[in-house]
Design a protein around this motif. Structure first.
Motif, mmCIF file in Angstrom:
data_model
loop_
_atom_site.group_PDB
_atom_site.id
_atom_site.type_symbol
_atom_site.label_atom_id
_atom_site.label_comp_id
_atom_site.label_asym_id
_atom_site.label_seq_id
_atom_site.Cartn_x
_atom_site.Cartn_y
_atom_site.Cartn_z
ATOM 1 N N ILE A 226 24.377 5.049 12.253
ATOM 2 C CA ILE A 226 22.938 4.827 12.381
ATOM 3 C C ILE A 226 22.491 3.548 11.677
ATOM 4 C CG2 ILE A 226 22.392 6.265 10.369
ATOM 5 C CD1 ILE A 226 19.834 7.131 11.784
ATOM 6 N N LEU A 230 20.109 1.411 14.077
ATOM 7 C CA LEU A 230 18.688 1.706 13.891
ATOM 8 C C LEU A 230 17.756 0.529 14.191
ATOM 9 C CD1 LEU A 230 16.707 3.926 13.127
ATOM 10 C CD2 LEU A 230 16.935 3.217 10.740
ATOM 11 N N ARG A 251 15.028 10.266 9.403
ATOM 12 C CA ARG A 251 14.779 8.875 9.796
ATOM 13 C C ARG A 251 14.480 8.752 11.282
ATOM 14 N NH1 ARG A 251 12.843 5.038 10.314
ATOM 15 N NH2 ARG A 251 13.178 2.932 9.468
ATOM 16 N N LEU A 252 14.964 9.721 12.087
ATOM 17 C CA LEU A 252 14.693 9.744 13.527
ATOM 18 C C LEU A 252 14.167 11.132 13.899
ATOM 19 C CD1 LEU A 252 17.845 7.864 14.903
ATOM 20 C CD2 LEU A 252 15.496 6.995 14.851
ATOM 21 N N GLY A 309 18.577 4.357 7.520
ATOM 22 C CA GLY A 309 19.098 5.618 8.041
ATOM 23 C C GLY A 309 20.144 6.295 7.186
#
Length: 343
Positions: A226, A230, A251-252, A309
């Motif tokens: 990630i 990212l 983070r997502l 991330g």
């Protein structure tokens, strides 16, 4: 009883000779101790000059970013520069071997990741180093999941879309990785084995080389760390279909895990740790271990890593050693089950 004067002379002479010998012995030992920053009467501070950190992937990728982040924090603490040396190739084994075979003087740090430490022994028939014997775990400092990404204009809008097409068209899709033998490579092979899918592997020398080809459509999908992907996800260049962690990442938000699509137990995370060559003085190891712990408690570093991330996760030397042993056992089973080999 009164001793003759000669007895005092002889005794004094012996004491003088013994004293001279001790001075000479101390003078001979001091330079050797000073090489690792630990003297005798007035010990020199460790580290007393620049250190080198060997990073086994190219600049711009996840491993490079994590290594430079922790290395910069340590340099600030030590008031000594940390020189970053990217030694790339062979799924991180070239750099890891170079670090393992460096002088064990306390001034070489090695960025350890699964590819070079816990995966390589099970997929390379001839490895030039033994991660267990040639490297000493110092401290773990972060983890991050992988993401399954496709170009933003890909017809695959969801992870099930990708799986359905791959099942209907075996061998037609190609997946990129940041290197043969890397964690993304083995994670992808593990998933393809679990899902009974067939795709063509296209290895690159790092994420920085693989991602532009993915965006351009020369490959169709990638399991990537990630940290590397990212910026391109948030920049509208890539679409993320799933994450490989045991749980979703903050983070997502809203991105599902691979396991949630009917693959229970499927979880793979990239961990980052610092190692030193075997034979490095224990006092140096303990110093770095303690300073990594202090660095990971700094909210600035935590925020910096989260932005990319990654999650700060400090592991002392003993815990990192145990984690390496467990991770190696897991990848041995996966490598055997999938038949994965370094290309």
């Amino acid at each position: 009883m009164t001793l003759p004067r000669s007895a005092f002379v002889e005794s004094s002479s012996c004491r003088d000779a013994l004293s001279r010998r001790r001075v000479l012995q101390a003078a001979a030992l001091t330079p050797l101790l000073g090489q690792i920053g630990f003297g005798m009467a007035q010990p020199a501070a460790y580290p007393s000059h620049a250190l080198k950190m060997v990073i086994p992937f190219p600049a711009g990728g996840a491993t490079d970013y994590a290594g430079r982040a922790i290395g910069t924090a340590l340099a600030t603490t030590w008031k000594q520069p940390v020189v970053f040396e990217n030694r790339v190739g062979a799924g991180s084994t070239i750099g890891t071997e170079a670090g393992a075979k460096s002088a064990p003087d306390g001034y070489t740090l090695v960025m350890g990741i699964p590819a070079g430490v816990t995966i390589a022994p099970h997929i390379y028939p001839k490895l030039g180093y033994d991660p267990i014997k040639d490297l000493v775990p110092v401290a773990g400092f972060a983890t991050s999941p992988l993401v399954v990404v496709v170009p933003i204009d890909s017809p695959f809008k969801t992870f099930p879309d990708l799986i359905a097409f791959a099942k209907a068209h075996p061998g037609e899709l190609s997946y990129a990785s940041n290197g043969s033998g890397s964690l993304p490579h083995l994670t992808a092979e593990w998933f393809l084995s679990e899902a009974k899918l067939k795709m063509t592997h296209v290895p690159y020398r790092g994420s920085a080389q693989a991602l532009p080809d993915l965006i351009a459509g020369r490959t169709q999908v990638m399991f990537d760390i990630i940290v590397s992907a990212l910026p391109l996800i948030e920049g509208g260049k890539l679409r993320v279909l799933a994450v490989t962690g045991a749980k979703p990442t903050t983070r997502l938000p809203g991105v599902p895990t691979v396991a949630s699509f009917g693959y229970p137990g499927f979880a793979a995370d990239q961990w980052y740790g610092l190692f030193v060559p075997a034979g490095t003085p224990d006092a140096a190891v303990r110093k770095v271990e303690a300073d990594v712990q202090a660095a990971t408690a700094d909210p600035r570093l935590r925020g910096q890593m989260w932005q990319r991330g990654a999650e700060i996760q400090y592991l002392p030397a003993k815990a990192l050693s145990e984690a390496v042993r467990t991770d190696s056992q897991r990848w041995a089973v996966i490598a055997k089950a999938t038949g994965a080999r370094a290309e």
